[in-house]
Design a protein around this motif. Structure first.
Motif, PDB file in Angstrom:
ATOM      1  N   ASP A  19      44.157 -43.737 -12.751  1.00 27.79           N
ATOM      2  CA  ASP A  19      42.822 -43.786 -13.363  1.00 27.79           C
ATOM      3  C   ASP A  19      42.879 -43.649 -14.892  1.00 27.79           C
ATOM      4  N   LYS A  20      43.946 -43.025 -15.413  1.00 24.78           N
ATOM      5  CA  LYS A  20      44.058 -42.819 -16.859  1.00 24.78           C
ATOM      6  C   LYS A  20      45.182 -43.621 -17.501  1.00 24.78           C
ATOM      7  N   PHE A  21      46.206 -43.936 -16.762  1.00 29.94           N
ATOM      8  CA  PHE A  21      47.345 -44.680 -17.302  1.00 29.94           C
ATOM      9  C   PHE A  21      47.575 -45.960 -16.501  1.00 29.94           C
ATOM     10  N   GLY A  22      46.511 -46.508 -15.927  1.00 28.23           N
ATOM     11  CA  GLY A  22      46.651 -47.660 -15.041  1.00 28.23           C
ATOM     12  C   GLY A  22      46.757 -48.989 -15.749  1.00 28.23           C
ATOM     13  N   SER A  23      46.607 -49.021 -17.072  1.00 32.20           N
ATOM     14  CA  SER A  23      46.735 -50.278 -17.819  1.00 32.20           C
ATOM     15  C   SER A  23      47.181 -49.955 -19.241  1.00 32.20           C
ATOM     16  N   ILE A  24      47.754 -50.952 -19.903  1.00 38.37           N
ATOM     17  CA  ILE A  24      48.214 -50.745 -21.281  1.00 38.37           C
ATOM     18  C   ILE A  24      47.041 -50.481 -22.230  1.00 38.37           C
ATOM     19  N   PRO A  25      45.892 -51.156 -22.098  1.00 37.85           N
ATOM     20  CA  PRO A  25      44.763 -50.776 -22.972  1.00 37.85           C
ATOM     21  C   PRO A  25      44.395 -49.301 -22.851  1.00 37.85           C
ATOM     22  N   GLN A  26      44.472 -48.719 -21.641  1.00 37.83           N
ATOM     23  CA  GLN A  26      44.182 -47.299 -21.488  1.00 37.83           C
ATOM     24  C   GLN A  26      45.241 -46.447 -22.184  1.00 37.83           C
ATOM     25  N   THR A  27      46.495 -46.814 -22.019  1.00 38.18           N
ATOM     26  CA  THR A  27      47.564 -46.008 -22.615  1.00 38.18           C
ATOM     27  C   THR A  27      47.634 -46.199 -24.136  1.00 38.18           C
ATOM     28  N   LEU A  28      47.079 -47.288 -24.660  1.00 37.42           N
ATOM     29  CA  LEU A  28      47.021 -47.457 -26.117  1.00 37.42           C
ATOM     30  C   LEU A  28      46.173 -46.355 -26.745  1.00 37.42           C
ATOM     31  N   TRP A  29      45.074 -46.007 -26.103  1.00 39.23           N
ATOM     32  CA  TRP A  29      44.261 -44.905 -26.609  1.00 39.23           C
ATOM     33  C   TRP A  29      45.063 -43.609 -26.618  1.00 39.23           C
ATOM     34  N   TRP A  30      45.795 -43.354 -25.524  1.00 36.55           N
ATOM     35  CA  TRP A  30      46.634 -42.160 -25.477  1.00 36.55           C
ATOM     36  C   TRP A  30      47.690 -42.191 -26.579  1.00 36.55           C
ATOM     37  N   ALA A  31      48.271 -43.355 -26.842  1.00 37.07           N
ATOM     38  CA  ALA A  31      49.315 -43.464 -27.866  1.00 37.07           C
ATOM     39  C   ALA A  31      48.752 -43.173 -29.258  1.00 37.07           C
ATOM     40  N   VAL A  32      47.550 -43.688 -29.543  1.00 37.49           N
ATOM     41  CA  VAL A  32      46.935 -43.435 -30.849  1.00 37.49           C
ATOM     42  C   VAL A  32      46.666 -41.938 -31.026  1.00 37.49           C
ATOM     43  N   VAL A  33      46.084 -41.321 -30.002  1.00 34.48           N
ATOM     44  CA  VAL A  33      45.757 -39.901 -30.089  1.00 34.48           C
ATOM     45  C   VAL A  33      47.023 -39.065 -30.242  1.00 34.48           C
ATOM     46  N   THR A  34      48.072 -39.432 -29.548  1.00 30.53           N
ATOM     47  CA  THR A  34      49.312 -38.658 -29.600  1.00 30.53           C
ATOM     48  C   THR A  34      50.058 -38.888 -30.905  1.00 30.53           C
ATOM     49  N   LEU A  35      50.111 -40.142 -31.368  1.00 25.98           N
ATOM     50  CA  LEU A  35      50.779 -40.431 -32.638  1.00 25.98           C
ATOM     51  C   LEU A  35      50.128 -39.696 -33.798  1.00 25.98           C
ATOM     52  N   SER A  36      48.813 -39.584 -33.768  1.00 29.88           N
ATOM     53  CA  SER A  36      48.107 -38.884 -34.835  1.00 29.88           C
ATOM     54  C   SER A  36      48.114 -37.377 -34.643  1.00 29.88           C
ATOM     55  N   THR A  37      48.751 -36.914 -33.551  1.00 25.93           N
ATOM     56  CA  THR A  37      48.830 -35.489 -33.182  1.00 25.93           C
ATOM     57  C   THR A  37      47.448 -34.851 -33.076  1.00 25.93           C
ATOM     58  N   THR A  38      46.443 -35.666 -32.721  1.00 21.58           N
ATOM     59  CA  THR A  38      45.085 -35.136 -32.545  1.00 21.58           C
ATOM     60  C   THR A  38      44.989 -34.347 -31.248  1.00 21.58           C
ATOM     61  N   GLY A  39      45.486 -34.940 -30.153  1.00 18.73           N
ATOM     62  CA  GLY A  39      45.537 -34.232 -28.884  1.00 18.73           C
ATOM     63  C   GLY A  39      44.191 -33.853 -28.314  1.00 18.73           C
ATOM     64  N   TYR A  40      43.364 -34.843 -27.984  1.00 15.03           N
ATOM     65  CA  TYR A  40      42.059 -34.551 -27.391  1.00 15.03           C
ATOM     66  C   TYR A  40      42.183 -33.894 -26.017  1.00 15.03           C
ATOM     67  N   GLY A  41      43.254 -34.214 -25.302  1.00 19.28           N
ATOM     68  CA  GLY A  41      43.434 -33.613 -23.990  1.00 19.28           C
ATOM     69  C   GLY A  41      42.768 -34.356 -22.853  1.00 19.28           C
ATOM     70  N   ASP A  42      42.170 -35.539 -23.141  1.00 18.34           N
ATOM     71  CA  ASP A  42      41.522 -36.292 -22.066  1.00 18.34           C
ATOM     72  C   ASP A  42      42.535 -37.052 -21.226  1.00 18.34           C
ATOM     73  N   GLU A  43      43.699 -37.352 -21.809  1.00 15.41           N
ATOM     74  CA  GLU A  43      44.772 -38.024 -21.066  1.00 15.41           C
ATOM     75  C   GLU A  43      46.069 -37.273 -21.337  1.00 15.41           C
ATOM     76  N   ILE A  44      46.627 -36.649 -20.286  1.00 12.02           N
ATOM     77  CA  ILE A  44      47.833 -35.832 -20.437  1.00 12.02           C
ATOM     78  C   ILE A  44      48.877 -36.286 -19.423  1.00 12.02           C
ATOM     79  N   PRO A  45      50.098 -36.631 -19.872  1.00  9.49           N
ATOM     80  CA  PRO A  45      51.144 -36.990 -18.915  1.00  9.49           C
ATOM     81  C   PRO A  45      51.447 -35.826 -17.971  1.00  9.49           C
ATOM     82  N   GLN A  46      51.639 -36.144 -16.710  1.00 12.15           N
ATOM     83  CA  GLN A  46      51.920 -35.118 -15.707  1.00 12.15           C
ATOM     84  C   GLN A  46      53.406 -35.029 -15.372  1.00 12.15           C
ATOM     85  N   SER A  47      54.119 -36.130 -15.472  1.00 10.12           N
ATOM     86  CA  SER A  47      55.542 -36.137 -15.110  1.00 10.12           C
ATOM     87  C   SER A  47      56.382 -35.568 -16.255  1.00 10.12           C
ATOM     88  N   PHE A  48      57.605 -35.149 -15.918  1.00 15.59           N
ATOM     89  CA  PHE A  48      58.512 -34.608 -16.934  1.00 15.59           C
ATOM     90  C   PHE A  48      58.859 -35.676 -17.965  1.00 15.59           C
TER      91      PHE A  48
END
Length: 355
Positions: free
Chosen positions: A157-186
């Motif tokens: 539901d959160k990482f099911g497509s590249i457009p969805q993960t692009l948002w996660w990549a932007v948030v993570t690269l900017s170290t903003t960390g909204y917390g709406d999408e968090i990887p669960q696996s190691f």
């Protein structure tokens, strides 16, 4: 009103109008505002708009009747400040008409030297900035692709497509960390850590490039200004370019308001002064006024004697100061400079009051 006086008051006046306009725009969005207050705020916006219309008309008149042309970006901002709210009045619903007055945020910037400086820095550093931006895009898409491959089955539901993960990549690269999408696996969390560290490095490079660009541009501008000041001193006009470069690096410009004491009698003399613009008064039994091209304080600099007179600014004065340490350095690197100053000081010692 003279043009010089208008230039002095226009910037704070524009800032005041913008502050009042933004306050009115914000207040008009309040749902429970009274009808009387709404009418008063709308009247305030109309008055500010009328003032900007008058300013535009006067600017266009000056553009046609004076030799000094107003920069086109300033005229463009004046036009936008008038036309955008006017267009909103005719074509936008009443609820949102006032929001378009936020275009007035551009008004304080019309004569700002900072944005001209910013433009030159971006132009000079365009290649480096483009390179870092490309790296950012590559890292962002690579991180989105990796997150999609790692997390798509764990969190479809959160990482099911590249457009969805692009948002996660932007948030993570900017170290903003909204917390709406968090990887669960190691593996996903390891990826997130690497992406965050990459983001810190990329943003540090952006900041470093811009800081270096600003430093170089300011230093270049100051060097040109100081060169012009030094070249205006008759004592240095016959010197070669290489010698002038040494002087520009050693002399320090200074603006002194009228009435300010520049040096006092009896003080230790650790510097001498060259007058570029304005006049100074030398307090001796027969007061002497020195103007552009003159210098004072040379005897105290060379001999180490205390100041023999108090010197104050008769008008606003543009000075170039030469400290003793810089004088020794100049004398060692360019003996002709020290010789000119010593020779001129000795020639004037008997005729000119010393300070």
């Amino acid at each position: 009103m003279s043009r010089q006086l208008w230039q002095k008051i226009s910037a704070p006046l524009n800032a005041l109008f913008v502050a009042m306009g933004l306050f009115a725009v914000a207040a008009l969005t309040t749902p429970d505002i009274s009808v009387r207050m709404r009418l008063a705020l709308e009247a305030l916006l109309v008055c500010i708009w009328a003032a900007y219309l008058l300013e535009l008309i006067l600017a266009l008149i000056r553009q046609q009747t004076t030799a000094a042309r107003i920069a086109m970006p300033a005229i463009a901002i004046d036009l936008l400040a008038v036309l955008v709210p006017l267009a909103a009045f005719f074509f936008i619903g009443k609820r949102d008409q006032s929001l378009y007055c936020t275009i007035w945020l551009l008004k304080p910037l019309r004569n700002s030297a900072f944005f001209q400086l910013m433009g030159r820095v971006l132009s000079n550093e365009a290649r480096n900035l483009t390179g870092i931006t490309s790296v950012f895009g590559i890292v962002m898409f690579s991180a989105a692709l990796a997150a999609y491959l790692i997390e798509r089955d764990v969190q479809p539901d959160k990482f099911g497509s590249i457009p969805q993960t692009l948002w996660w990549a932007v948030v993570t690269l900017s170290t903003t960390g909204y917390g709406d999408e968090i990887p669960q696996s190691f593996a996903g969390r390891v990826l997130a850590g690497l992406v965050m560290m990459s983001g810190i490095g990329i943003f540090a490079l952006w900041a470093g490039i811009l800081a270096t660009g600003f430093y170089e541009e300011v230093r270049r501008r100051d060097f040109v200004r100081n060169w012009q000041l030094v070249a205006a001193v008759p004592l240095f006009q016959k010197l070669g370019s290489s010698t002038l470069v040494e002087i520009v690096r050693a002399l320090r410009p200074r603006i002194v308001p009228a009435g300010t004491v520049i040096c006092r009698k009896g003080d230790v003399g650790d510097q001498m002064f060259f007058i570029v613009e304005g006049f100074v008064s030398v307090a001796t039994p027969n007061p002497v006024e020195l103007g552009p091209g003159s210098f004072f304080g040379e005897i105290a600099l060379i001999s180490g004697e205390p100041r023999s007179a108090t010197v104050s600014a008769a008008t606003e004065v543009s000075l170039l100061s030469l400290y003793a340490v810089d004088f020794q350095m100049l004398s060692n690197n360019s003996p002709e400079i020290g010789e000119i100053i010593r020779k001129t000081a000795l020639e004037r010692r008997a005729a000119t009051p010393k300070a």
